[in-house]
Design an enzyme around this catalytic site. Structure first.
Site, PDB file in Angstrom:
ATOM      1  CB  CYS A 197      -9.575 -17.113   1.522  1.00  0.00           C
ATOM      2  SG  CYS A 197      -8.294 -17.567   2.724  1.00  0.00           S
ATOM      3  CG  ASP A 253      -2.972 -22.261  -0.427  1.00  0.00           C
ATOM      4  OD1 ASP A 253      -4.147 -21.889  -0.590  1.00  0.00           O
ATOM      5  OD2 ASP A 253      -2.237 -21.840   0.487  1.00  0.00           O
TER       6      ASP A 253
HETATM    7  C1  RUB Z   1      -4.861 -18.924   2.406  1.00  0.00           C
HETATM    8  C2  RUB Z   1      -5.359 -19.137   1.013  1.00  0.00           C
HETATM    9  C3  RUB Z   1      -4.951 -18.120  -0.024  1.00  0.00           C
HETATM   10  C4  RUB Z   1      -3.687 -18.616  -0.742  1.00  0.00           C
HETATM   11  C5  RUB Z   1      -3.088 -17.546  -1.635  1.00  0.00           C
HETATM   12  O1  RUB Z   1      -5.105 -20.022   3.261  1.00  0.00           O
HETATM   13  O2  RUB Z   1      -6.003 -20.121   0.686  1.00  0.00           O
HETATM   14  O3  RUB Z   1      -5.964 -17.950  -0.981  1.00  0.00           O
HETATM   15  O4  RUB Z   1      -2.713 -19.015   0.193  1.00  0.00           O
HETATM   16  O5  RUB Z   1      -2.617 -16.481  -0.851  1.00  0.00           O
HETATM   17  P1  RUB Z   1      -4.611 -19.938   4.791  1.00  0.00           P
HETATM   18  P2  RUB Z   1      -1.444 -15.524  -1.394  1.00  0.00           P
HETATM   19  O6  RUB Z   1      -5.222 -18.716   5.391  1.00  0.00           O
HETATM   20  O7  RUB Z   1      -5.104 -21.224   5.394  1.00  0.00           O
HETATM   21  O8  RUB Z   1      -3.098 -19.872   4.770  1.00  0.00           O
HETATM   22  O9  RUB Z   1      -1.938 -14.941  -2.664  1.00  0.00           O
HETATM   23  O10 RUB Z   1      -1.252 -14.491  -0.318  1.00  0.00           O
HETATM   24  O11 RUB Z   1      -0.247 -16.377  -1.601  1.00  0.00           O
END
Ligand code: RUB
Length: 317
Positions: free
Chosen positions: A131, A200
């Site tokens: 991701c 998240d």
């Molecule tokens: C994004 C996702 C990321 C976390 C952490 O999912 O799973 O790994 O949100 O991101 P989506 P960050 O694309 O469905 O939003 O470190 O930027 O908070």
């Protein structure tokens, strides 16, 4: 008070979050704090009660966009709890200041987390990514600033292919990138020194809620003895899990998985599209926060320190 008193910027940001034009837990939290500041700054409420009611309606609209990332309610709570005063002007100023403070803290937490995460990386290491996470990118940016050379293996991350964002940003940091389809991760884990993923939400037992596929990756990484590191600033800690609540996993549209043409061709089937999964603590080597790195099982002590035992406490020291 109703939707007509919600500022157009709030509606626009809420739609962008729901459509994933704004995505990733930290970026969502930043945008929702900005949205509340816009609501406060643009309000023409005649009374303090009307102002507060509008701000709560705006927060509700933002909260209803995506259910899984706890950074979103943590952001709203932070701003709402700092909105105080006797007059509309005092309320407005405190809400705008609270949002500003939240966004500044988010930035500095990410920088601090990055320098801690970078300490895990050695010059010449290969890292496998799933991701796109800004907390993870902060670790790689800091490692690059320390002059370390990093190679990357990036999972595509179906269905939305956030791996493309990671690949592009890694290239901008001068990291060499190999892009693979999700199913190839097992084959390439042997080449990786670490897996880095974001979160998240992190629950009181140290489970990590992150993009669908994280759990499968972590289980395979453990089988290959490749350490799995979760980069998650304390904004991702979910205080409600201290009192036993569970994290809702967002289910998204089947159209992200299957085109109308393919569906017509295949016939009558069910499509499921969960956006996130839960990785148990036994598959996670470390959770890196701006307060240091923790074995997942010990994260509950940090949560108690930050939130007390009360699920209703805001994200703060
Ligand atoms: C994004 C996702 C990321 C976390 C952490 O999912 O799973 O790994 O949100 O991101 P989506 P960050 O694309 O469905 O939003 O470190 O930027 O908070």
């Amino acid at each position: 008070m109703g939707d007509h008193d919600i500022h157009p910027s709030v509606t626009e940001i809420a739609e962008d979050i729901a459509e994933m034009e704004i995505r990733g837990a930290a970026t969502i939290a930043d945008a929702t704090a900005r949205a509340l500041a816009e609501q406060a700054a643009g309000s023409d409420a005649a009374t303090p009660e009307a102002f507060e009611s509008e701000l709560r309606d705006a927060a509700r609209r933002l909260l209803d966009t995506r259910p899984t990332a706890v950074s979103l309610p943590n952001s709203l709570r932070y701003v709402l709890q700092r909105t105080e005063g006797e007059t509309v002007e005092e309320l407005r100023e405190s809400a705008v200041a609270g949002a500003r403070e939240f966004r500044d803290r988010l930035d500095s937490a990410q920088t601090d987390l990055g320098s801690i995460g970078a300490n895990r990386l050695r010059d010449g290491d290969t890292v496998l990514f799933h991701c796109h996470s800004t907390d993870v990118m902060a670790c790689i940016r800091a490692a690059r600033e320390q002059g370390k050379s990093i190679d990357a293996i990036v999972k595509e991350t179906r269905p939305r292919r956030q791996g493309h964002i990671t690949a592009k940003q890694l290239r901008e940091l001068g990291v060499s990138v190999t892009l693979i389809v999700d199913g190839a991760a097992g084959r390439y884990l042997g080449d990786a020194d670490h897996v880095f993923v974001g979160a998240d939400s992190v629950t009181a037992d140290g489970s990590v809620v992150n993009k669908i596929g994280t759990r499968q990756l972590a289980v395979t990484a453990r089988e290959r003895d490749t350490p799995i590191v979760v980069a998650a600033q304390t904004l991702k800690l979910d205080p409600t899990t201290l009192t036993g609540q569970t994290v809702e996993i967002e289910m998204r549209e089947e159209s992200e998985v299957l085109s109308e043409g393919d569906r017509a061709e295949i016939g009558d089937i069910t499509v499921e599209n969960p956006a996130f999964d839960v990785t148990p603590p036994r598959y996670v080597d470390a959770i890196v926060t701006e307060r240091g790195q923790f074995p997942p099982e010990s994260i509950v002590f940090l949560m108690r320190e930050l939130f007390g035992e009360q699920a209703s406490q805001p994200w703060e020291e």
